[in-house]
Scaffold this motif. Structure first.
Motif, PDB file in Angstrom:
ATOM      1  N   GLY A 276     -18.301 -43.909   9.174  1.00 32.26           N
ATOM      2  CA  GLY A 276     -17.812 -45.269   9.376  1.00 32.26           C
ATOM      3  C   GLY A 276     -16.628 -45.322  10.323  1.00 32.26           C
ATOM      4  N   HIS A 277     -15.820 -44.248  10.363  1.00 33.60           N
ATOM      5  CA  HIS A 277     -14.730 -44.157  11.341  1.00 33.60           C
ATOM      6  C   HIS A 277     -15.244 -43.613  12.675  1.00 33.60           C
ATOM      7  N   PHE A 278     -16.123 -42.626  12.594  1.00 36.18           N
ATOM      8  CA  PHE A 278     -16.594 -41.897  13.770  1.00 36.18           C
ATOM      9  C   PHE A 278     -17.364 -42.799  14.738  1.00 36.18           C
ATOM     10  N   ILE A 279     -18.296 -43.585  14.208  1.00 33.71           N
ATOM     11  CA  ILE A 279     -19.169 -44.375  15.077  1.00 33.71           C
ATOM     12  C   ILE A 279     -18.396 -45.421  15.891  1.00 33.71           C
ATOM     13  N   PRO A 280     -17.536 -46.259  15.262  1.00 32.45           N
ATOM     14  CA  PRO A 280     -16.791 -47.209  16.113  1.00 32.45           C
ATOM     15  C   PRO A 280     -15.813 -46.512  17.057  1.00 32.45           C
ATOM     16  N   ALA A 281     -15.282 -45.358  16.633  1.00 34.94           N
ATOM     17  CA  ALA A 281     -14.392 -44.619  17.529  1.00 34.94           C
ATOM     18  C   ALA A 281     -15.139 -44.219  18.799  1.00 34.94           C
ATOM     19  N   LYS A 282     -16.343 -43.713  18.637  1.00 33.37           N
ATOM     20  CA  LYS A 282     -17.143 -43.315  19.800  1.00 33.37           C
ATOM     21  C   LYS A 282     -17.559 -44.536  20.626  1.00 33.37           C
ATOM     22  N   LEU A 283     -17.877 -45.633  19.940  1.00 36.23           N
ATOM     23  CA  LEU A 283     -18.270 -46.853  20.655  1.00 36.23           C
ATOM     24  C   LEU A 283     -17.136 -47.364  21.540  1.00 36.23           C
TER      25      LEU A 283
END
Length: 447
Positions: free
Chosen positions: A24-31
């Motif tokens: 949940g943190h990783f995906i928006p960070a990459k986006l």
């Protein structure tokens, strides 16, 4: 084998929740084109069990199963990477991103936790439906032998009509928690209703008594096994006792009263055996018992014998959605009330806060996917709520500072954030020690 099954469920549930939370943190960070340096299941203090670098991110499994983390570049977190923060901000760093993007990244973990819980409850409604006994179908009320409840005014045979104004339609595994968290319980006894007031320190009182369930279904007296040394060889496994000392009985709690009054005596009994009523004589020992092991009946058998009407609701896929969402909302509200009780010293609920052993103990020793998913959904809600607490070092602490920045237009200094992170870390360690210390204390004193 039982320990292995419990441990497997515990680790599988914990791993699933940690990985999805961190995603949940990783995906928006990459986006938002923010560099993620590490993605770990469990903590890799000094060393990791497994690790592999793919692109700019190192993925791994640590050896300390106290959680997991993603290390995001340019963010003041548990890594306390002061050297990186002393360098000029880079475009790929967390601190260089707009506040609204940073807020989404920080809220991603708890958002996934809540979504996961609702998805699980929807899936369970679709797969398992809802099996229950309606409160209105209980002709003889509930079994209430807990001394704390009896002191408040509850009696065996009472029906629970409403708790804090909310009507109780069915008996399920949530009713005990609702009673504990309630302030007023409306009961029906012998056709009349009355309201019982719950004391503020009900949790503390129940802990001291340690008497198991608060309320339960009244069950028949079924023989489970007769030991060779038992004086009651006339009894057989699966016998259902219908009468004792010429008095008809329907439930085991009625039998206990008769046996207590006939200690050291041989009395008559009638049992249902192979669908026939059979008269026998039974010897009551000095403890007011028959010296046999108790058995039980499944809900289907209880229904066939006329004890309870078991209701079964099945839901189509679209029907499961509102049912699952409502279940998730109920659990979320329930856990919120539990936290209120824990933070209120008058309730004594803080004494029941548990750590990893308490979580481990809630998993059954036999594998059940229904129970596994139910517990995983509940733990997901708990993880989400706990991470939202406004404590520095938790997601909620970061969110609090970001909201302050967005409202005031002023960003807290890195020095302030570092100090806040350290304070939050000390608070978290203290809570961890307290919770797991409670587990150790209960193990020592046997509660």
């Amino acid at each position: 084998m039982e320990l292995f099954i419990k441990l497997s469920q515990f680790l599988l549930s914990l791993s699933l929740l940690i990985i999805l939370h961190e995603l949940g943190h990783f995906i928006p960070a990459k986006l938002f084109k923010t560099r993620v340096e590490k993605f770990y299941l469990f903590f890799d203090v000094k060393f990791s069990l497994l690790k592999k670098k793919i692109g700019e991110t190192e993925y791994g499994i640590g050896w300390l199963p106290l959680g997991g983390y993603v290390k995001i570049s340019g963010m003041i977190d548990e890594s306390m990477d002061k050297e990186q923060m002393a360098l000029p901000p880079q475009p790929w760093e967390f601190r260089s991103k707009p506040a609204w993007q940073r807020l989404i990244i920080m809220l991603g973990g708890v958002t996934v936790n809540f979504i996961l819980a609702f998805i699980i409850y929807i899936g369970m409604a679709f797969t398992y439906g809802d099996t229950y006994v309606a409160m209105q179908d209980m002709q003889d009320g509930l079994l209430i032998e807990n001394p704390v409840l009896q002191k408040i005014g509850f009696q065996t045979g009472d029906k629970i009509i409403a708790i804090d104004g909310d009507k109780i339609v069915k008996f399920d595994n949530q009713i005990n928690m609702k009673i504990v968290m309630g302030k007023e319980v409306l009961i029906e006894r012998n056709g009349a209703t009355q309201t019982l007031t719950m004391p503020a320190d009900i949790v503390d009182q129940l802990t001291k008594e340690d008497k198991g369930h608060l309320v339960a279904l009244r069950m028949p007296f079924v023989i489970g096994a007769v030991t060779p040394e038992s004086p009651n060889s006339s009894l057989q496994p699966k016998d259902l006792i219908l009468a004792l000392n010429n008095q008809k009985i329907k439930y085991f709690d009625q039998a206990k009263t008769i046996l207590e009054a006939n200690k050291n005596k041989t009395i008559s009994a009638t049992v249902l055996r192979d669908h026939k009523e059979v008269p026998v004589s039974v010897a009551v020992n000095t403890d007011g018992k028959l010296g046999v092991q108790l058995g039980g009946l499944g809900m289907e058998s209880l229904e066939q014998l006329g004890y309870y009407k078991v209701r079964k609701q099945e839901f189509g896929f679209l029907e499961s959605i509102p049912v699952g969402i409502q279940k998730g909302k109920d659990q979320l509200v329930s856990y919120g009330k539990q936290l209120q009780m824990i933070f209120n010293p008058d309730t004594g609920a803080y004494k029941q806060v548990g750590g990893f052993k308490a979580i481990f103990d809630i998993f059954p020793s036999t594998w059940s996917w229904e129970i596994f998913w139910s517990l995983t959904a509940l733990l997901s809600i708990m993880l989400g709520v706990m991470n939202l607490l406004p404590i520095p070092a938790l997601d909620g602490g970061h969110v609090l500072f970001l909201l302050y920045e967005m409202v005031s237009g002023k960003k807290p200094s890195d020095k302030f954030l570092e100090n806040a992170q350290m304070v939050g870390f000390v608070l978290l360690i203290s809570l961890l020690l307290f919770a797991n210390g409670n587990d150790i204390y209960k193990a020592i004193v046997g509660r």
